[in-house]
Design an enzyme around this catalytic site. Sequence first.
Site, PDB file in Angstrom:
ATOM      1  N   THR A  11      10.226   0.781  -0.469  1.00  0.00           N
ATOM      2  CA  THR A  11      10.736   1.433  -1.679  1.00  0.00           C
ATOM      3  C   THR A  11      12.113   0.869  -2.053  1.00  0.00           C
ATOM      4  OG1 THR A  11      11.294   3.566  -2.686  1.00  0.00           O
ATOM      5  CG2 THR A  11      11.771   3.368  -0.352  1.00  0.00           C
ATOM      6  N   ASP A  35       1.871   2.649  -8.082  1.00  0.00           N
ATOM      7  CA  ASP A  35       2.447   3.967  -8.389  1.00  0.00           C
ATOM      8  C   ASP A  35       1.645   4.720  -9.452  1.00  0.00           C
ATOM      9  OD1 ASP A  35       4.398   3.507  -6.544  1.00  0.00           O
ATOM     10  OD2 ASP A  35       6.097   3.737  -7.916  1.00  0.00           O
ATOM     11  N   PHE A  37      -1.350   5.209  -9.315  1.00  0.00           N
ATOM     12  CA  PHE A  37      -2.504   5.811  -8.648  1.00  0.00           C
ATOM     13  C   PHE A  37      -2.124   6.959  -7.705  1.00  0.00           C
ATOM     14  CE2 PHE A  37      -3.739   1.752 -10.239  1.00  0.00           C
ATOM     15  CZ  PHE A  37      -4.994   1.993 -10.780  1.00  0.00           C
ATOM     16  N   SER A 175      19.779 -12.168  -5.528  1.00  0.00           N
ATOM     17  CA  SER A 175      19.887 -11.736  -6.928  1.00  0.00           C
ATOM     18  C   SER A 175      18.491 -11.693  -7.564  1.00  0.00           C
ATOM     19  CB  SER A 175      20.787 -12.690  -7.714  1.00  0.00           C
ATOM     20  OG  SER A 175      20.099 -13.904  -7.927  1.00  0.00           O
ATOM     21  N   ARG A 176      18.382 -10.934  -8.624  1.00  0.00           N
ATOM     22  CA  ARG A 176      17.101 -10.833  -9.350  1.00  0.00           C
ATOM     23  C   ARG A 176      16.617 -12.230  -9.757  1.00  0.00           C
ATOM     24  NH1 ARG A 176      20.330  -6.623 -10.379  1.00  0.00           N
ATOM     25  NH2 ARG A 176      19.510  -4.523 -10.743  1.00  0.00           N
TER      26      ARG A 176
HETATM   27  N1  LIG Z   1      17.611  -8.242  -6.684  1.00  0.00           N
HETATM   28  C1  LIG Z   1      18.210  -7.063  -6.900  1.00  0.00           C
HETATM   29  N2  LIG Z   1      19.510  -6.888  -6.568  1.00  0.00           N
HETATM   30  C2  LIG Z   1      20.126  -5.697  -6.757  1.00  0.00           C
HETATM   31  N3  LIG Z   1      19.519  -4.610  -7.279  1.00  0.00           N
HETATM   32  C3  LIG Z   1      18.230  -4.725  -7.625  1.00  0.00           C
HETATM   33  C4  LIG Z   1      17.503  -5.944  -7.464  1.00  0.00           C
HETATM   34  N4  LIG Z   1      16.242  -5.761  -7.906  1.00  0.00           N
HETATM   35  C5  LIG Z   1      16.168  -4.479  -8.322  1.00  0.00           C
HETATM   36  N5  LIG Z   1      17.355  -3.855  -8.162  1.00  0.00           N
HETATM   37  C6  LIG Z   1      17.684  -2.444  -8.466  1.00  0.00           C
HETATM   38  O1  LIG Z   1      17.195  -1.671  -7.366  1.00  0.00           O
HETATM   39  C7  LIG Z   1      16.547  -0.494  -7.827  1.00  0.00           C
HETATM   40  C8  LIG Z   1      15.076  -0.545  -7.422  1.00  0.00           C
HETATM   41  O2  LIG Z   1      14.429  -1.592  -8.140  1.00  0.00           O
HETATM   42  P1  LIG Z   1      12.875  -1.525  -8.453  1.00  0.00           P
HETATM   43  O3  LIG Z   1      12.560  -0.298  -9.248  1.00  0.00           O
HETATM   44  O4  LIG Z   1      12.493  -2.826  -9.017  1.00  0.00           O
HETATM   45  O5  LIG Z   1      12.322  -1.363  -6.964  1.00  0.00           O
HETATM   46  P2  LIG Z   1      10.905  -0.892  -6.450  1.00  0.00           P
HETATM   47  O6  LIG Z   1      10.684  -1.594  -5.173  1.00  0.00           O
HETATM   48  O7  LIG Z   1       9.890  -1.076  -7.513  1.00  0.00           O
HETATM   49  O8  LIG Z   1      11.169   0.664  -6.163  1.00  0.00           O
HETATM   50  P3  LIG Z   1      10.148   1.916  -6.096  1.00  0.00           P
HETATM   51  O9  LIG Z   1      10.040   2.261  -4.679  1.00  0.00           O
HETATM   52  O10 LIG Z   1      10.810   3.003  -6.881  1.00  0.00           O
HETATM   53  O11 LIG Z   1       8.854   1.506  -6.717  1.00  0.00           O
HETATM   54  C9  LIG Z   1      16.756  -0.444  -9.337  1.00  0.00           C
HETATM   55  O12 LIG Z   1      17.897   0.306  -9.592  1.00  0.00           O
HETATM   56  C10 LIG Z   1      16.969  -1.922  -9.702  1.00  0.00           C
HETATM   57  O13 LIG Z   1      17.746  -2.078 -10.852  1.00  0.00           O
HETATM   58  N1  LIG Z   2       5.287   8.160  -9.053  1.00  0.00           N
HETATM   59  C1  LIG Z   2       5.236   9.372  -8.503  1.00  0.00           C
HETATM   60  O1  LIG Z   2       4.478  10.222  -8.923  1.00  0.00           O
HETATM   61  C2  LIG Z   2       6.125   9.677  -7.314  1.00  0.00           C
HETATM   62  C3  LIG Z   2       6.384  10.990  -6.967  1.00  0.00           C
HETATM   63  C4  LIG Z   2       7.172  11.226  -5.867  1.00  0.00           C
HETATM   64  C5  LIG Z   2       7.673  10.173  -5.120  1.00  0.00           C
HETATM   65  N2  LIG Z   2       7.420   8.917  -5.487  1.00  0.00           N
HETATM   66  C6  LIG Z   2       7.947   7.816  -4.655  1.00  0.00           C
HETATM   67  O2  LIG Z   2       7.612   6.562  -5.167  1.00  0.00           O
HETATM   68  C7  LIG Z   2       7.766   5.630  -4.125  1.00  0.00           C
HETATM   69  C8  LIG Z   2       6.871   4.438  -4.336  1.00  0.00           C
HETATM   70  O3  LIG Z   2       7.267   3.742  -5.471  1.00  0.00           O
HETATM   71  C9  LIG Z   2       7.436   6.359  -2.845  1.00  0.00           C
HETATM   72  O4  LIG Z   2       8.465   6.119  -1.900  1.00  0.00           O
HETATM   73  C10 LIG Z   2       7.388   7.829  -3.254  1.00  0.00           C
HETATM   74  O5  LIG Z   2       8.166   8.668  -2.411  1.00  0.00           O
HETATM   75  C11 LIG Z   2       6.669   8.657  -6.549  1.00  0.00           C
HETATM   76 MG   LIG Z   3       8.575   0.317  -8.367  1.00  0.00          MG
END
Ligand SMILES: Nc1ncnc2c1ncn2[C@@H]1O[C@H](COP(=O)(O)OP(=O)(O)OP(=O)(O)O)[C@@H](O)[C@H]1O
Ligand SMILES: NC(=O)c1ccc[n+]([C@@H]2O[C@H](CO)[C@@H](O)[C@H]2O)c1
Ligand SMILES: [Mg+2]
Length: 230
Positions: A11, A35, A37, A175-176
């Site tokens: 996450t 997410d 699903f 970095s992104r």
């Molecule tokens: N390379 C990076 N460096 C620093 N911050 C980042 C980077 N990529 C994403 N972020 C920031 O980190 C946070 C999480 O990014 P993102 O939503 O892409 O992650 P995720 O793995 O999809 O998380 P989730 O578990 O919610 O699905 C956001 O605030 C995003 O702006």
């Molecule tokens: N997308 C959702 O409905 C939801 C609800 C509660 C928690 N989460 C979190 O999303 C992350 C995956 O991207 C997981 O770590 C969940 O805890 C998602």
């Molecule tokens: Mg995500």
Amino acid sequence: MKLIVGIGGMTNSGKTTLTNSLLRALPNCCVIHQDDFFKPQDQIAVGEDGFKQWDVLESLDMEAMLNTVQAWLSSPRKFARAHGVSVQPEALDTHILLLEGFLLYSYKPLVDLYSRRYFLTVPYEECKWRRSTRNYTVPDPPGLFDGHVWPMYQKYRQEMEANGVEVVYLDGTKSREELFHEVLEDIQNSLLNCSQESAPSSARPARPQGPGRGCGHRTARPAASQPDIV
Ligand SMILES: Nc1ncnc2c1ncn2[C@@H]1O[C@H](COP(=O)(O)OP(=O)(O)OP(=O)(O)O)[C@@H](O)[C@H]1O
Ligand SMILES: NC(=O)c1ccc[n+]([C@@H]2O[C@H](CO)[C@@H](O)[C@H]2O)c1
Ligand SMILES: [Mg+2]
């Protein structure tokens, strides 16, 4: 050629950010977000720890996700059209599906379908900090990260490694832009690799297979290539 690419990992490691950039850069590219699903809130079990167990496979409708992947596999062109992705005439034979999510490699029916499995990680402190800045549809109750999210991440990652699932680890603190270019280049190499594998062997230089690299799903081409009939 059909390529299924997994953008997995913990996450807040940056999966959705990276996926959105790749989606814009790759030809004939569709996406499925895990997410989307999640089961409805009233179907999420409450653990002995008192927390709703969001971060376990049972909280996701993985059958529905698999059905969506199969719909893409059976007709990527139709799938692309239905999802507003316009098929580029210069890359008619290439179709890419990005699967994005935090438990991509723990569901057996999906695990062998990937041509490439990426796994983004960030250190614990960074992960916890990023998570604290997020607003999920269901907000994290106090203590959820240490009590549920992090232990479940460790459990599934250990299982994945014990099962010998090959992944390409990515450092989510880069970095992104760096992550985007690194992965884009790697996917482009996979495409090249696969198109050379389908070429006659005399025209094909030997290429090493990297971790998690496998060639795409190929369908028998009709004598005259025709667009899908909707
Ligand atoms: N390379 C990076 N460096 C620093 N911050 C980042 C980077 N990529 C994403 N972020 C920031 O980190 C946070 C999480 O990014 P993102 O939503 O892409 O992650 P995720 O793995 O999809 O998380 P989730 O578990 O919610 O699905 C956001 O605030 C995003 O702006
Ligand atoms: N997308 C959702 O409905 C939801 C609800 C509660 C928690 N989460 C979190 O999303 C992350 C995956 O991207 C997981 O770590 C969940 O805890 C998602
Ligand atoms: Mg995500």
